[in-house]
Design a protein around this motif. Structure first.
Motif, PDB file in Angstrom:
ATOM      1  N   LEU A  45       0.524  -1.306   0.072  1.00 42.48           N
ATOM      2  CA  LEU A  45      -0.055  -0.468  -0.006  1.00 42.48           C
ATOM      3  C   LEU A  45       0.820   1.068  -0.072  1.00 42.48           C
ATOM      4  O   LEU A  45       1.468   1.328   0.397  1.00 42.48           O
ATOM      5  CB  LEU A  45      -0.827  -0.106   1.132  1.00 42.48           C
ATOM      6  CG  LEU A  45      -1.352   1.636   1.679  1.00 42.48           C
ATOM      7  CD1 LEU A  45      -2.553   1.766   0.759  1.00 42.48           C
ATOM      8  CD2 LEU A  45      -2.685   1.291   2.942  1.00 42.48           C
ATOM      9  N   TYR A  46       0.699   2.154  -1.280  1.00 40.26           N
ATOM     10  CA  TYR A  46       1.790   3.665  -0.867  1.00 40.26           C
ATOM     11  C   TYR A  46       1.186   3.946  -0.818  1.00 40.26           C
ATOM     12  O   TYR A  46      -0.049   5.050  -1.444  1.00 40.26           O
ATOM     13  CB  TYR A  46       2.344   3.818  -2.363  1.00 40.26           C
ATOM     14  CG  TYR A  46       3.445   2.697  -2.912  1.00 40.26           C
ATOM     15  CD1 TYR A  46       4.501   2.893  -2.548  1.00 40.26           C
ATOM     16  CD2 TYR A  46       3.239   1.110  -3.077  1.00 40.26           C
ATOM     17  CE1 TYR A  46       5.855   1.894  -3.153  1.00 40.26           C
ATOM     18  CE2 TYR A  46       4.193   0.581  -3.629  1.00 40.26           C
ATOM     19  CZ  TYR A  46       5.251   0.497  -4.097  1.00 40.26           C
ATOM     20  OH  TYR A  46       6.717  -0.318  -3.835  1.00 40.26           O
ATOM     21  N   ALA A  47       1.791   5.282  -0.048  1.00 44.08           N
ATOM     22  CA  ALA A  47       1.722   7.046   0.346  1.00 44.08           C
ATOM     23  C   ALA A  47       2.528   7.920  -0.505  1.00 44.08           C
ATOM     24  O   ALA A  47       3.443   7.223  -0.137  1.00 44.08           O
ATOM     25  CB  ALA A  47       1.183   6.807   1.445  1.00 44.08           C
ATOM     26  N   ALA A 163      -0.518   2.594  -8.249  1.00 39.16           N
ATOM     27  CA  ALA A 163      -0.093   1.964  -7.609  1.00 39.16           C
ATOM     28  C   ALA A 163      -0.579   3.597  -6.424  1.00 39.16           C
ATOM     29  O   ALA A 163      -0.715   3.712  -5.016  1.00 39.16           O
ATOM     30  CB  ALA A 163       1.153   1.721  -7.256  1.00 39.16           C
ATOM     31  N   LEU A 164       0.458   4.908  -6.977  1.00 40.39           N
ATOM     32  CA  LEU A 164      -0.494   5.994  -5.702  1.00 40.39           C
ATOM     33  C   LEU A 164      -1.811   6.541  -6.224  1.00 40.39           C
ATOM     34  O   LEU A 164      -1.537   7.464  -5.151  1.00 40.39           O
ATOM     35  CB  LEU A 164       0.744   7.074  -6.481  1.00 40.39           C
ATOM     36  CG  LEU A 164       2.190   6.705  -6.806  1.00 40.39           C
ATOM     37  CD1 LEU A 164       3.119   7.290  -7.163  1.00 40.39           C
ATOM     38  CD2 LEU A 164       2.989   5.921  -5.252  1.00 40.39           C
ATOM     39  N   PRO A 170      -5.861  10.843  -2.957  1.00 37.38           N
ATOM     40  CA  PRO A 170      -4.577  10.814  -1.628  1.00 37.38           C
ATOM     41  C   PRO A 170      -4.240  10.587  -0.373  1.00 37.38           C
ATOM     42  O   PRO A 170      -4.812  11.631   0.306  1.00 37.38           O
ATOM     43  CB  PRO A 170      -3.709  12.291  -2.590  1.00 37.38           C
ATOM     44  CG  PRO A 170      -5.193  13.265  -2.681  1.00 37.38           C
ATOM     45  CD  PRO A 170      -6.022  12.016  -3.171  1.00 37.38           C
ATOM     46  N   ILE A 171      -3.126   9.905  -0.238  1.00 37.36           N
ATOM     47  CA  ILE A 171      -2.704  10.086   1.104  1.00 37.36           C
ATOM     48  C   ILE A 171      -1.799  10.116   1.269  1.00 37.36           C
ATOM     49  O   ILE A 171      -0.524   9.981   0.638  1.00 37.36           O
ATOM     50  CB  ILE A 171      -3.195   8.831   1.511  1.00 37.36           C
ATOM     51  CG1 ILE A 171      -2.356   7.926   0.877  1.00 37.36           C
ATOM     52  CG2 ILE A 171      -4.727   8.439   2.401  1.00 37.36           C
ATOM     53  CD1 ILE A 171      -2.512   5.834   1.546  1.00 37.36           C
ATOM     54  N   LEU A 225      -1.789   8.264   8.435  1.00 33.20           N
ATOM     55  CA  LEU A 225      -1.052   9.073   7.211  1.00 33.20           C
ATOM     56  C   LEU A 225      -2.630  10.214   7.405  1.00 33.20           C
ATOM     57  O   LEU A 225      -3.103  10.428   7.699  1.00 33.20           O
ATOM     58  CB  LEU A 225      -1.893   8.335   6.094  1.00 33.20           C
ATOM     59  CG  LEU A 225      -0.912   6.501   6.893  1.00 33.20           C
ATOM     60  CD1 LEU A 225      -1.809   5.230   6.009  1.00 33.20           C
ATOM     61  CD2 LEU A 225      -0.047   6.328   5.827  1.00 33.20           C
ATOM     62  N   THR A 226      -2.333  11.289   6.475  1.00 31.80           N
ATOM     63  CA  THR A 226      -2.938  12.499   5.959  1.00 31.80           C
ATOM     64  C   THR A 226      -3.510  12.025   4.988  1.00 31.80           C
ATOM     65  O   THR A 226      -2.912  11.554   3.816  1.00 31.80           O
ATOM     66  CB  THR A 226      -1.976  14.007   5.542  1.00 31.80           C
ATOM     67  OG1 THR A 226      -1.479  13.781   4.539  1.00 31.80           O
ATOM     68  CG2 THR A 226      -1.530  14.407   7.235  1.00 31.80           C
ATOM     69  N   ALA A 227      -4.834  12.794   5.149  1.00 27.93           N
ATOM     70  CA  ALA A 227      -6.466  12.345   3.545  1.00 27.93           C
ATOM     71  C   ALA A 227      -6.421  13.408   3.407  1.00 27.93           C
ATOM     72  O   ALA A 227      -6.833  14.213   4.723  1.00 27.93           O
ATOM     73  CB  ALA A 227      -6.603  11.004   4.516  1.00 27.93           C
ATOM     74  N   ALA A 228      -6.380  14.478   1.868  1.00 27.02           N
ATOM     75  CA  ALA A 228      -7.455  15.546   2.540  1.00 27.02           C
ATOM     76  C   ALA A 228      -8.941  15.410   2.114  1.00 27.02           C
ATOM     77  O   ALA A 228      -9.468  16.485   2.085  1.00 27.02           O
ATOM     78  CB  ALA A 228      -6.988  15.890   1.274  1.00 27.02           C
ATOM     79  N   THR A 229      -9.327  14.049   1.666  1.00 25.33           N
ATOM     80  CA  THR A 229     -11.059  13.661   1.635  1.00 25.33           C
ATOM     81  C   THR A 229     -10.677  12.054   1.878  1.00 25.33           C
ATOM     82  O   THR A 229     -10.366  11.515   2.573  1.00 25.33           O
ATOM     83  CB  THR A 229     -11.212  13.526   0.294  1.00 25.33           C
ATOM     84  OG1 THR A 229     -10.331  12.418  -0.931  1.00 25.33           O
ATOM     85  CG2 THR A 229     -11.071  15.375  -0.447  1.00 25.33           C
TER      86      THR A 229
END
Length: 251
Positions: A45-47, A163-164, A170-171, A225-229
């Motif tokens: 799992l990619y961030a 993968a991104l 986005p994370i 992890l940060t997430a915008a939405t």
């Protein structure tokens, strides 16, 4: 010498089942492949370029009897099947030889290994790695990675694989949390060895925070992890590990 947070090792009995949990939350997880000479397999799992490696045992006999001793695969036997735990982090460097020499001069047993895995389409990917023997207050040391391609080339390859990009949005990797009986000892030792910036029992690497909290059972407990939405403000539990999605801050 450059250091970045490369990935998290999370031992699970079935990496594909862990991947399905992530996919149900709108996250893209790709097949990493098999580590044929070490007896393990994974899903990723990619961030961006920091990734979570869900790693399991594919062939226990190979894990136990491999001619090349590998700390990462051997640790799977300590955890599985009973404890699907987060374990070590890996740090990415652009000069593994220099890093190995510096750590050896600081008294650590650290010898460069050559790693590889075969992807689902049969492609053989190779890298160099520096497993580091030992631990402080129950917390194992990070290990180091050096990829053959530069970051721009790896990002392009991962983008082409899809993968991104995540359905949930986005994370980005923000940090991790450990428990240990002696947070001060761990942070002092990691700062000495790797040059992390330190503030109390928190360490910082390129905007990521590694926090060490007092607890009786030592180990890595949480990835942030940060997430915008989408996932912002939520949590995902896989085995004994937690993935916490923080609300992305905007300046």
């Amino acid at each position: 010498m450059k250091l970045e947070w490369d990935h998290v090792v999370h031992y699970v009995n079935d990496p594909e089942q862990a991947a399905e949990q992530c996919r149900s939350a709108g996250l893209t997880v790709i097949a990493g492949g098999s580590h044929e000479k070490w007896g393990t397999w994974n899903r990723l799992l990619y961030a961006d370029l920091t990734y979570m490696e869900f790693i399991g045992i594919e062939n226990e006999a190979v894990v136990r009897e491999s001619e090349e001793r590998n700390l990462i695969s051997l640790d799977s036997l300590k955890h599985l099947p009973g404890d699907e735990a987060m374990s070590r982090i890996a740090l990415r460097t652009d000069d593994l030889d220099k890093a190995a020499k510096a750590l050896q001069e600081k008294g650590l047993a650290a010898d460069i290994r050559y790693g590889e895995h075969r992807t689902a389409d049969g492609t053989l990917l190779k890298w160099r790695m520096l497993p580091i023997e030992g631990e402080t207050a129950g917390v194992p040391y990070p290990f180091l990675m050096e990829w053959g391609d530069d970051e721009a080339a790896r990002r392009q390859m991962l983008s082409q694989l899809g993968a991104l990009t995540h359905e949930s949005g986005p994370i980005q990797a923000a940090g991790a949390v450990w428990e240990t009986p002696d947070p001060d000892a761990v942070t002092a030792e990691w700062s000495r060895l790797f040059g992390f910036q330190q503030d109390g029992t928190d360490l910082f690497l390129n905007g990521c925070r590694f926090s060490f909290q007092k607890g009786r059972r030592a180990g890595m407990k949480e990835v942030q992890l940060t997430a915008a939405t989408g996932l912002a403000g939520s949590k995902l539990k896989i085995g004994s590990g937690r993935y916490v999605f923080l609300v992305e801050e905007h300046n």
